[in-house]
Write a protein that holds these residues in place. Structure first.
Motif, short mmCIF file in Angstrom:
data_model
loop_
_atom_site.label_atom_id
_atom_site.label_comp_id
_atom_site.label_asym_id
_atom_site.label_seq_id
_atom_site.Cartn_x
_atom_site.Cartn_y
_atom_site.Cartn_z
N UNK A 64 -2.02 5.41 -0.87
CA UNK A 64 -2.03 4.59 0.34
C UNK A 64 -3.29 4.92 1.11
N UNK A 65 -4.12 3.90 1.37
CA UNK A 65 -5.36 4.09 2.11
C UNK A 65 -5.24 3.37 3.45
N UNK A 66 -5.46 4.12 4.53
CA UNK A 66 -5.40 3.54 5.87
C UNK A 66 -6.77 3.01 6.27
N UNK A 67 -6.80 2.15 7.28
CA UNK A 67 -8.06 1.55 7.72
C UNK A 67 -9.05 2.60 8.22
N UNK A 68 -8.57 3.77 8.67
CA UNK A 68 -9.49 4.82 9.12
C UNK A 68 -10.02 5.67 7.97
N UNK A 69 -9.62 5.32 6.71
CA UNK A 69 -10.12 6.03 5.53
C UNK A 69 -9.24 7.15 5.04
N UNK A 70 -8.25 7.58 5.81
CA UNK A 70 -7.37 8.63 5.34
C UNK A 70 -6.47 8.09 4.22
N UNK A 71 -6.08 8.98 3.32
CA UNK A 71 -5.26 8.58 2.18
C UNK A 71 -4.05 9.48 2.03
N UNK A 72 -3.01 8.92 1.42
CA UNK A 72 -1.81 9.67 1.08
C UNK A 72 -1.43 9.28 -0.34
N UNK A 73 -1.19 10.28 -1.20
CA UNK A 73 -0.78 10.02 -2.57
C UNK A 73 0.70 10.32 -2.70
N UNK A 74 1.42 9.42 -3.36
CA UNK A 74 2.86 9.58 -3.55
C UNK A 74 3.14 9.53 -5.05
N UNK A 75 3.69 10.60 -5.58
CA UNK A 75 3.96 10.71 -7.01
C UNK A 75 5.23 9.96 -7.39
N UNK A 76 5.19 9.26 -8.52
CA UNK A 76 6.39 8.59 -9.01
C UNK A 76 7.44 9.60 -9.49
N UNK A 77 7.02 10.84 -9.78
CA UNK A 77 7.99 11.85 -10.20
C UNK A 77 8.98 12.16 -9.07
N UNK A 78 8.60 11.83 -7.83
CA UNK A 78 9.48 12.01 -6.68
C UNK A 78 10.47 10.86 -6.54
N UNK A 79 10.33 9.83 -7.41
CA UNK A 79 11.18 8.63 -7.41
C UNK A 79 11.29 8.01 -6.02
N UNK A 80 10.14 7.64 -5.46
CA UNK A 80 10.16 7.08 -4.10
C UNK A 80 10.73 5.67 -4.06
N UNK A 81 11.34 5.35 -2.94
CA UNK A 81 11.72 3.98 -2.62
C UNK A 81 10.72 3.54 -1.57
N UNK A 82 10.01 2.44 -1.86
CA UNK A 82 8.94 1.99 -0.99
C UNK A 82 9.33 0.61 -0.47
N UNK A 83 9.35 0.47 0.86
CA UNK A 83 9.80 -0.78 1.47
C UNK A 83 8.87 -1.18 2.62
N UNK A 84 8.78 -2.49 2.83
CA UNK A 84 8.19 -3.00 4.06
C UNK A 84 9.35 -3.30 4.99
N UNK A 85 9.38 -2.66 6.15
CA UNK A 85 10.42 -2.90 7.14
C UNK A 85 9.74 -3.20 8.47
#
Length: 144
Positions: free
Chosen positions: A17-38
């Motif tokens: 995930x890249x934010x407009x300010x350039x910071x990033x966050x990586x999320x591993x699929x091994x964590x089995x994330x649920x990703x939603x737009x709310x």
């Protein structure tokens, strides 16, 4: 919207995930994330992580095959833009897969193209859409 990675889960290790300010966050699929737009948030929840991002601050989110943080492919040659009635794509590698999604996950358009390509979006309401080129997703905003 729940983002489903079933068809490519074996080749991708996570999302970046890249934010407009350039910071990033990586999320591993091994964590089995649920990703939603709310509402106005991109929400990620799993047993290992629970975080949310303001949608207005998310520049893009990409599938990644290597969680080391080292980019293996420079995708800066691909350009995506729109004028409210047409989506413009340029610098596409040979036989690029292009998918356009609404934020509720509905596939609106799916094409294969090379070089420069346009997609008509005049029939779509103003709002946020996700354009995926060869598995790399970018958020676009269509104005009236």
């Amino acid at each position: 919207m729940t983002i489903c990675f079933v068809s490519h889960a074996e080749s991708y290790e996570g999302i970046l995930v890249t934010l407009v300010d350039g910071t990033t966050t990586t999320i591993s699929f091994s964590e089995k994330p649920v990703i939603k737009f709310q509402s106005d948030k991109l929400v990620v929840h799993s047993d290992a992580v629970s975080t949310e991002f303001d949608r207005s601050k998310v520049a893009r989110f990409n599938y990644v095959t290597d969680l080391s943080g080292v980019e293996g492919i420079d995708r800066s040659e691909i350009s995506i833009g729109n004028n409210g009635s047409t989506l413009y794509l340029s610098g596409l590698p040979t036989d690029s897969d292009i998918d356009v999604y609404s934020t509720d996950g509905k596939l609106l358009e799916s094409v294969r193209a090379t070089g420069n390509h346009t997609i008509g979006i005049s029939g779509l309401p103003a709002g946020v859409y996700i354009v995926s080129v060869n598995g790399v997703s970018t958020k676009i905003t269509k104005q009236q």
